[in-house]
Write a protein that holds these residues in place. Structure first.
Motif, short mmCIF file in Angstrom:
data_model
loop_
_atom_site.label_atom_id
_atom_site.label_comp_id
_atom_site.label_asym_id
_atom_site.label_seq_id
_atom_site.Cartn_x
_atom_site.Cartn_y
_atom_site.Cartn_z
N GLU A 144 26.88 23.15 45.42
CA GLU A 144 26.22 24.40 45.02
C GLU A 144 27.22 25.56 45.08
OE1 GLU A 144 22.44 27.26 46.14
OE2 GLU A 144 22.72 25.40 47.24
N ASN A 145 28.04 25.59 46.11
CA ASN A 145 29.05 26.64 46.25
C ASN A 145 30.03 26.61 45.08
OD1 ASN A 145 30.25 28.81 47.70
ND2 ASN A 145 31.86 27.40 48.34
N ALA A 146 30.49 25.42 44.71
CA ALA A 146 31.42 25.29 43.59
C ALA A 146 30.78 25.78 42.29
CB ALA A 146 31.88 23.84 43.44
N ARG A 147 29.50 25.44 42.10
CA ARG A 147 28.79 25.88 40.89
C ARG A 147 28.66 27.39 40.87
NH1 ARG A 147 23.85 27.54 39.86
NH2 ARG A 147 23.09 27.01 41.92
N LEU A 148 28.32 27.99 42.01
CA LEU A 148 28.17 29.44 42.08
C LEU A 148 29.50 30.16 41.87
CD1 LEU A 148 25.64 29.69 45.03
CD2 LEU A 148 25.18 30.13 42.61
N ASP B 227 32.95 33.36 38.28
CA ASP B 227 34.17 33.52 37.47
C ASP B 227 33.83 33.79 36.01
OD1 ASP B 227 35.78 33.14 39.68
OD2 ASP B 227 36.17 31.02 39.26
N ILE B 228 32.81 33.10 35.49
CA ILE B 228 32.38 33.31 34.10
C ILE B 228 31.86 34.73 33.92
CG2 ILE B 228 30.64 32.65 32.38
CD1 ILE B 228 30.94 29.75 33.49
N LEU B 229 31.07 35.20 34.88
CA LEU B 229 30.54 36.55 34.79
C LEU B 229 31.64 37.60 34.89
CD1 LEU B 229 27.28 36.15 36.89
CD2 LEU B 229 27.45 36.52 34.43
N LYS B 230 32.63 37.36 35.72
CA LYS B 230 33.77 38.28 35.82
C LYS B 230 34.51 38.36 34.49
CE LYS B 230 34.81 37.77 40.74
NZ LYS B 230 35.79 37.24 41.71
N GLN B 231 34.74 37.21 33.87
CA GLN B 231 35.42 37.19 32.58
C GLN B 231 34.59 37.90 31.52
OE1 GLN B 231 38.50 36.10 31.72
NE2 GLN B 231 38.82 35.81 33.91
N ALA B 232 33.30 37.68 31.53
CA ALA B 232 32.41 38.34 30.57
C ALA B 232 32.44 39.85 30.77
CB ALA B 232 30.99 37.82 30.70
N ALA B 233 32.45 40.30 32.01
CA ALA B 233 32.50 41.74 32.31
C ALA B 233 33.81 42.33 31.80
CB ALA B 233 32.33 41.98 33.80
N LEU B 234 34.92 41.62 31.96
CA LEU B 234 36.21 42.11 31.46
C LEU B 234 36.19 42.23 29.95
CD1 LEU B 234 38.77 40.15 33.68
CD2 LEU B 234 38.36 42.62 33.67
#
Length: 93
Positions: free
Chosen positions: A72-76, A81-88
């Motif tokens: 679960e930690n790896a998935r989160l 990381d995906i959300l950080k990239q999307a925000a950038l």
């Protein structure tokens, strides 16, 4: 702790466990069949406890919970990381 890639059939493992349970010394079994003593000991312990040689059947509840939490930690972390990239990307537009 390396793994040499040998795969033994469940029937073979049961045979060696039966030999040990019938009183044969582990050192003899190891020499005769070319299997490490520690491996035979693990098979005997696992089979005696659960009747299975599979790791998932021989894990404690705490070990299962730890594995679940690690997944679960790896998935989160991946989602983060995906959300950080999307925000950038969105910030550049």
């Amino acid at each position: 702790m390396g793994r040499n890639g040998k795969n033994y059939t469940e029937e073979f493992k049961k045979q060696l466990v039966a030999l040990r349970n019938n009183g044969k010394v582990i050192a003899e079994i190891s020499r005769e069949y070319g299997v490490a003593k520690s491996t035979i000991n693990k098979w005997v312990a696992d089979y005696s406890n659960t009747g299975s040689f599979k790791a998932k059947d021989n894990r404690s509840d705490a070990e299962n919970e730890l594995l679940r939490l690690k997944k679960e930690n790896a998935r989160l972390e991946m989602e983060n990381d995906i959300l950080k990239q999307a925000a950038l990307i969105m910030g550049r537009k």
